[in-house]
Design an enzyme around this catalytic site. Structure first.
Site, PDB file in Angstrom:
ATOM      1  N   ASN A 212       0.855  -1.205   0.000  1.00 45.89           N
ATOM      2  CA  ASN A 212       0.000   0.000   0.000  1.00 45.89           C
ATOM      3  C   ASN A 212       0.882   1.243   0.000  1.00 45.89           C
ATOM      4  OD1 ASN A 212       0.550   0.809   2.863  1.00 45.89           O
ATOM      5  ND2 ASN A 212      -0.268  -1.241   3.192  1.00 45.89           N
ATOM      6  N   ASP A 281      -4.032  -6.689   4.797  1.00 44.13           N
ATOM      7  CA  ASP A 281      -4.978  -7.597   5.445  1.00 44.13           C
ATOM      8  C   ASP A 281      -4.895  -9.008   4.856  1.00 44.13           C
ATOM      9  OD1 ASP A 281      -6.113  -5.841   7.308  1.00 44.13           O
ATOM     10  OD2 ASP A 281      -7.241  -4.842   5.720  1.00 44.13           O
ATOM     11  N   LYS A 291       9.537 -16.249 -11.042  1.00 46.23           N
ATOM     12  CA  LYS A 291       8.685 -15.215 -11.622  1.00 46.23           C
ATOM     13  C   LYS A 291       7.541 -15.859 -12.427  1.00 46.23           C
ATOM     14  CE  LYS A 291       8.947 -11.265 -14.661  1.00 46.23           C
ATOM     15  NZ  LYS A 291       9.727 -10.568 -15.670  1.00 46.23           N
ATOM     16  N   PHE A 325      -4.114   3.071  14.702  1.00 50.87           N
ATOM     17  CA  PHE A 325      -4.460   4.106  13.732  1.00 50.87           C
ATOM     18  C   PHE A 325      -5.525   3.515  12.820  1.00 50.87           C
ATOM     19  CE2 PHE A 325      -1.743   7.989  13.296  1.00 50.87           C
ATOM     20  CZ  PHE A 325      -1.066   7.861  14.497  1.00 50.87           C
ATOM     21  N   LYS A 339     -13.177  -0.304  15.367  1.00 48.80           N
ATOM     22  CA  LYS A 339     -11.837  -0.892  15.499  1.00 48.80           C
ATOM     23  C   LYS A 339     -11.316  -0.759  16.932  1.00 48.80           C
ATOM     24  CE  LYS A 339     -10.664  -0.359  10.672  1.00 48.80           C
ATOM     25  NZ  LYS A 339     -10.007   0.405   9.622  1.00 48.80           N
ATOM     26  N   LYS A 343     -10.530  -4.236  18.842  1.00 46.46           N
ATOM     27  CA  LYS A 343      -9.112  -4.549  19.107  1.00 46.46           C
ATOM     28  C   LYS A 343      -8.722  -4.256  20.549  1.00 46.46           C
ATOM     29  CE  LYS A 343      -8.222  -3.571  14.238  1.00 46.46           C
ATOM     30  NZ  LYS A 343      -7.210  -3.949  13.262  1.00 46.46           N
TER      31      LYS A 343
END
Ligand code: PMT
Length: 402
Positions: A212, A281, A291, A325, A339, A343
């Site tokens: 990301n 995730d 490859k 975060f 969250k 958590k």
């Protein structure tokens, strides 16, 4: 806030005779950029390398070089400057001045001034490697350290004399970083802080991965500011291109599984854990050894779920203050709160991503802090280091209330 950390501070920059003396000019400029008022003391020897006029013009103050200057106040200048200084930095510090200060010798302007100094002192040893490694010099450096002086380790590399080793003048920005550190309040002293930053990379084959846009800037900023404020900081970092904060233990990782192992094994020994990393995730169910060649028009990669590291930490935690975060593109409040509960966190920092001034890769961030007791606080958009300051302020306030 950090940008103004040296605002209205009086810093005395002491420059000794070394080939690296020209780099002190850069230190002076960087200190001024941070808002500091800089005064310069030079030894007689350094005038062979660089003229006092350079420092005089740039600092806007007379340069103090001898106890017997002709200026009207020169006879007491070493006392006045010592009294008015918020910090003294000796850069470069030669073997000679280190030896004199360690042994209380006062036979010139600089060494006499040093005997009158009561504020923090940062010393940047800079000399030939053999001299730096000399036992007498090391003994004198140890004495200074024992006397409460901050020693900035010299850099290693090829020196002007042709020798390769330790003794280089540190990067000027590192010198200024240690000066700001020295003047920062140490309200996190004794606290162990564990931070994760950056993205994770989940391999598909030896040349491709899922990841990301996290740059690591937010997590690195928190690590840097926590260290400034006296914490013992460990930073578990995914692959990023951000400069490492000084005096922080960095554990590099690539995948979510590697991050999980590092985070959970450090958790027991931690007071404050802040999970800023953007963890993938999912990971590829199978990683190809070679490859993958393009054959068909369509390719399907089967993914499997990565463990939720923070959730596991939330279940395990005892005394730790646990912060997550939440990066959201919509419904920030609902998603962040969900969250926080799922958590078992003490706090979650919500930020909208996709905004040019907030989230991934940006210098600034716009965050909302959500607390376990249902309270929330929205902060205005600010520099990521400033966000780090406010976040640590709030965490410490909550810990004190416990
Ligand atoms: O790195 P920058 O470019 O400066 O950008 C900063 C940032 C946008 C990445 C940062 O501010 C941020 O929002 N980080 C959290 C990103 C994220 O993954 O959020 P999330 O909502 O997917 O995860 C919530 C929390 O659970 C996070 O603390 C995350 O570290 C943690 N998590 C998520 C998934 C997982 N498998 N394990 C986890 O521990």
């Amino acid at each position: 806030m950090l940008d103004n950390n040296l605002k209205d501070k009086t810093i005395v920059l002491c420059v000794c005779a070394g080939i690296a003396a020209y780099k002190s000019v850069e230190v002076l400029r960087l200190l001024q950029k941070q808002g500091a008022r800089v005064r310069v003391i030079m030894t007689q020897g350094v005038k062979e390398f660089i003229g006092s006029l350079t420092f005089q013009v740039l600092s806007g103050n007379p340069v103090f070089t001898t106890l017997f200057d002709k200026g009207e106040d020169s006879s007491i200048r070493h006392i006045e400057w010592a009294e008015e200084a918020d910090l003294v930095v000796i850069a470069p510090a030669t073997a000679n001045i280190i030896g004199k200060i360690a042994n209380g010798i006062a036979d010139d302007a600089l060494s006499t001034f040093m005997l009158a100094v009561k504020c923090p002192v940062v010393v940047c040893p800079s000399m030939n490697t053999y001299m730096y490694e000399n036992r007498a010099v090391q003994r004198n450096i140890d004495i200074l350290e024992g006397d409460g002086f901050t020693i900035v380790e010299p850099g290693t590399g090829e020196l002007a004399c042709g020798v390769t080793g330790a003794g280089r003048f540190p990067e000027p920005r590192f010198v200024v970083d240690r000066i700001i550190n020295c003047l920062s309040p140490k309200d996190l002293l004794g606290k162990k802080v564990l931070i994760t930053a950056g993205p994770t990379r989940e391999a598909i084959d030896p040349v491709r991965y899922i990841s990301n846009h996290s740059s690591g800037k937010m997590g690195y900023a928190i690590a840097k500011i926590a260290e400034f404020r006296g914490a013992d900081v460990t930073l578990i970092s995914g692959p990023v291109h951000v400069e490492s904060p000084l005096n922080v233990t960095i554990i590099p990782v690539l995948s979510a599984l590697e991050m999980r192992d590092a985070f959970l094994s450090g958790l027991d020994d931690t007071d404050i854990a802040i999970k800023v990393a953007a963890v993938a995730d999912y990971r590829a169910k199978q990683t190809a050894d070679h490859k993958i060649k393009k054959n068909d028009d369509q390719m399907i990669i089967e993914l499997e779920k990565n463990p939720d590291i923070l959730k596991e930490a939330g279940m395990k935690k005892k005394h730790q203050f646990l912060v997550g975060f939440a990066a959201e593109t919509r419904d920030l409040v609902e998603n962040a709160r969900k969250k926080l509960d799922a958590k078992n966190l003490d706090m979650i920092v919500g930020n909208l991503v996709g905004d040019p001034s907030s989230g991934f890769g940006t210098e600034s961030n716009t965050v909302t802090l959500f607390y376990r007791d249902g309270k929330k606080e929205s902060l205005e958009s600010m520099d990521k280091e400033q966000v780090a300051h406010v976040l640590l302020d709030r965490i410490m306030a909550r810990i004190r209330e416990r």
